[in-house]
Motif scaffolding. Structure first.
Motif, PDB file in Angstrom:
ATOM      1  N   HIS A 108       0.837  -1.210   0.000  1.00  0.00           N
ATOM      2  CA  HIS A 108       0.000   0.000   0.000  1.00  0.00           C
ATOM      3  C   HIS A 108       0.869   1.256   0.000  1.00  0.00           C
ATOM      4  O   HIS A 108       0.600   2.209  -0.745  1.00  0.00           O
ATOM      5  CB  HIS A 108      -0.941  -0.007   1.206  1.00  0.00           C
ATOM      6  N   MET A 109       1.910   1.258   0.812  1.00  0.00           N
ATOM      7  CA  MET A 109       2.807   2.415   0.857  1.00  0.00           C
ATOM      8  C   MET A 109       3.504   2.604  -0.491  1.00  0.00           C
ATOM      9  O   MET A 109       3.636   3.733  -0.982  1.00  0.00           O
ATOM     10  CB  MET A 109       3.835   2.242   1.974  1.00  0.00           C
ATOM     11  N   ARG A 110       3.962   1.503  -1.110  1.00  0.00           N
ATOM     12  CA  ARG A 110       4.624   1.587  -2.414  1.00  0.00           C
ATOM     13  C   ARG A 110       3.668   2.165  -3.449  1.00  0.00           C
ATOM     14  O   ARG A 110       4.044   3.026  -4.258  1.00  0.00           O
ATOM     15  CB  ARG A 110       5.098   0.205  -2.850  1.00  0.00           C
ATOM     16  N   HIS A 111       2.420   1.717  -3.415  1.00  0.00           N
ATOM     17  CA  HIS A 111       1.418   2.217  -4.361  1.00  0.00           C
ATOM     18  C   HIS A 111       1.183   3.714  -4.150  1.00  0.00           C
ATOM     19  O   HIS A 111       1.141   4.482  -5.121  1.00  0.00           O
ATOM     20  CB  HIS A 111       0.114   1.431  -4.184  1.00  0.00           C
ATOM     21  N   ARG A 112       1.037   4.139  -2.905  1.00  0.00           N
ATOM     22  CA  ARG A 112       0.796   5.553  -2.609  1.00  0.00           C
ATOM     23  C   ARG A 112       2.004   6.414  -2.994  1.00  0.00           C
ATOM     24  O   ARG A 112       1.854   7.527  -3.501  1.00  0.00           O
ATOM     25  CB  ARG A 112       0.476   5.743  -1.124  1.00  0.00           C
ATOM     26  N   LEU A 113       3.214   5.900  -2.743  1.00  0.00           N
ATOM     27  CA  LEU A 113       4.416   6.665  -3.097  1.00  0.00           C
ATOM     28  C   LEU A 113       4.576   6.776  -4.608  1.00  0.00           C
ATOM     29  O   LEU A 113       5.039   7.796  -5.120  1.00  0.00           O
ATOM     30  CB  LEU A 113       5.648   6.029  -2.474  1.00  0.00           C
ATOM     31  N   ALA A 114       4.203   5.730  -5.335  1.00  0.00           N
ATOM     32  CA  ALA A 114       4.313   5.761  -6.792  1.00  0.00           C
ATOM     33  C   ALA A 114       3.348   6.778  -7.396  1.00  0.00           C
ATOM     34  O   ALA A 114       3.595   7.303  -8.489  1.00  0.00           O
ATOM     35  CB  ALA A 114       4.052   4.370  -7.365  1.00  0.00           C
ATOM     36  N   MET A 115       2.247   7.072  -6.713  1.00  0.00           N
ATOM     37  CA  MET A 115       1.266   8.037  -7.210  1.00  0.00           C
ATOM     38  C   MET A 115       1.700   9.484  -6.950  1.00  0.00           C
ATOM     39  O   MET A 115       1.160  10.409  -7.550  1.00  0.00           O
ATOM     40  CB  MET A 115      -0.101   7.797  -6.544  1.00  0.00           C
ATOM     41  N   ALA A 116       2.676   9.701  -6.063  1.00  0.00           N
ATOM     42  CA  ALA A 116       3.074  11.056  -5.680  1.00  0.00           C
ATOM     43  C   ALA A 116       3.810  11.759  -6.818  1.00  0.00           C
ATOM     44  O   ALA A 116       4.506  11.133  -7.622  1.00  0.00           O
ATOM     45  CB  ALA A 116       3.962  11.007  -4.441  1.00  0.00           C
ATOM     46  N   ASP A 117       3.644  13.088  -6.883  1.00  0.00           N
ATOM     47  CA  ASP A 117       4.357  13.888  -7.880  1.00  0.00           C
ATOM     48  C   ASP A 117       5.833  14.027  -7.524  1.00  0.00           C
ATOM     49  O   ASP A 117       6.693  14.020  -8.407  1.00  0.00           O
ATOM     50  CB  ASP A 117       3.738  15.288  -7.981  1.00  0.00           C
ATOM     51  N   ARG A 118       6.117  14.196  -6.219  1.00  0.00           N
ATOM     52  CA  ARG A 118       7.490  14.368  -5.745  1.00  0.00           C
ATOM     53  C   ARG A 118       7.707  13.514  -4.506  1.00  0.00           C
ATOM     54  O   ARG A 118       6.788  13.304  -3.722  1.00  0.00           O
ATOM     55  CB  ARG A 118       7.741  15.820  -5.341  1.00  0.00           C
ATOM     56  N   LEU A 119       8.942  13.071  -4.320  1.00  0.00           N
ATOM     57  CA  LEU A 119       9.334  12.348  -3.108  1.00  0.00           C
ATOM     58  C   LEU A 119      10.511  13.071  -2.483  1.00  0.00           C
ATOM     59  O   LEU A 119      11.424  13.514  -3.184  1.00  0.00           O
ATOM     60  CB  LEU A 119       9.745  10.906  -3.425  1.00  0.00           C
ATOM     61  N   PHE A 120      10.493  13.192  -1.176  1.00  0.00           N
ATOM     62  CA  PHE A 120      11.587  13.817  -0.443  1.00  0.00           C
ATOM     63  C   PHE A 120      12.214  12.771   0.463  1.00  0.00           C
ATOM     64  O   PHE A 120      11.524  11.976   1.078  1.00  0.00           O
ATOM     65  CB  PHE A 120      11.067  14.990   0.401  1.00  0.00           C
ATOM     66  N   MET A 121      13.536  12.765   0.540  1.00  0.00           N
ATOM     67  CA  MET A 121      14.224  11.821   1.418  1.00  0.00           C
ATOM     68  C   MET A 121      15.544  12.416   1.872  1.00  0.00           C
ATOM     69  O   MET A 121      16.061  13.332   1.247  1.00  0.00           O
ATOM     70  CB  MET A 121      14.460  10.486   0.709  1.00  0.00           C
ATOM     71  N   ASP A 122      16.044  11.888   2.956  1.00  0.00           N
ATOM     72  CA  ASP A 122      17.353  12.314   3.423  1.00  0.00           C
ATOM     73  C   ASP A 122      18.354  11.199   3.136  1.00  0.00           C
ATOM     74  O   ASP A 122      18.003  10.140   2.654  1.00  0.00           O
ATOM     75  CB  ASP A 122      17.337  12.670   4.910  1.00  0.00           C
ATOM     76  N   GLU A 123      19.595  11.457   3.402  1.00  0.00           N
ATOM     77  CA  GLU A 123      20.640  10.469   3.149  1.00  0.00           C
ATOM     78  C   GLU A 123      21.138   9.913   4.475  1.00  0.00           C
ATOM     79  O   GLU A 123      22.301  10.076   4.851  1.00  0.00           O
ATOM     80  CB  GLU A 123      21.768  11.097   2.347  1.00  0.00           C
ATOM     81  N   THR A 124      20.245   9.234   5.186  1.00  0.00           N
ATOM     82  CA  THR A 124      20.603   8.635   6.461  1.00  0.00           C
ATOM     83  C   THR A 124      21.545   7.470   6.207  1.00  0.00           C
ATOM     84  O   THR A 124      21.301   6.631   5.338  1.00  0.00           O
ATOM     85  CB  THR A 124      19.341   8.148   7.190  1.00  0.00           C
TER      86      THR A 124
END
Length: 141
Positions: A108-124
């Motif tokens: 479900h999370m993968r599906h929702r993230l794939a629908m997003a226009d932009r993704l933000f992440m850090d380099e942990t």
């Protein structure tokens, strides 16, 4: 109804820094006056069929492994000091079963993230084993 016996099941549970064994008693009843069937409450569902760990115990193992970066062999040593003998294979089995049950959430999370226009992440980063050198290297999430 007259009690004619009971089934007892035990599961391993964890409260941080405190392990305990939960005992579930399921009495069996039968009516002395009629020829009705034996009545007994249903057994609780287990993440590991016929296994000891509760959901909290499995969550503790997974958080220690992936959140605190404590490998299974080190967790087994920690639990052995507390009188609980678990090997790495058992801890890995528990983690695998938890991943199976958590797979719908990840999908479900993968599906929702794939629908997003932009993704933000850090380099942990986290230290990971580097088998060729016998040291650790920097790993990225």
């Amino acid at each position: 109804m007259t009690k004619i016996g009971e089934d007892v099941s035990k599961r391993l549970d964890v409260i941080p820094a405190q392990w305990r064994v939960l005992v579930t008693r399921r009495p069996k009843y039968i009516c002395r006056h009629c020829s009705g069937p034996v009545v007994q409450a249903h057994a609780p569902e287990h993440v590991v069929p016929s296994g000891l760990p509760t959901e909290a115990a499995i969550a503790h193992v997974i958080v220690s492994k992936f959140g605190d970066h404590t490998p299974f062999y080190r967790q087994a040593e920690i639990y052995a000091r507390q009188g609980i003998r678990l090997d790495r294979a058992t801890l890995g089995n528990w983690s695998g079963r938890a991943c199976f049950h958590l797979q719908p959430i990840a999908d479900h999370m993968r599906h929702r993230l794939a629908m997003a226009d932009r993704l933000f992440m850090d380099e942990t980063t986290a230290p990971v084993l580097d088998p060729g050198r016998g040291q650790t290297k920097k790993g990225y999430f």
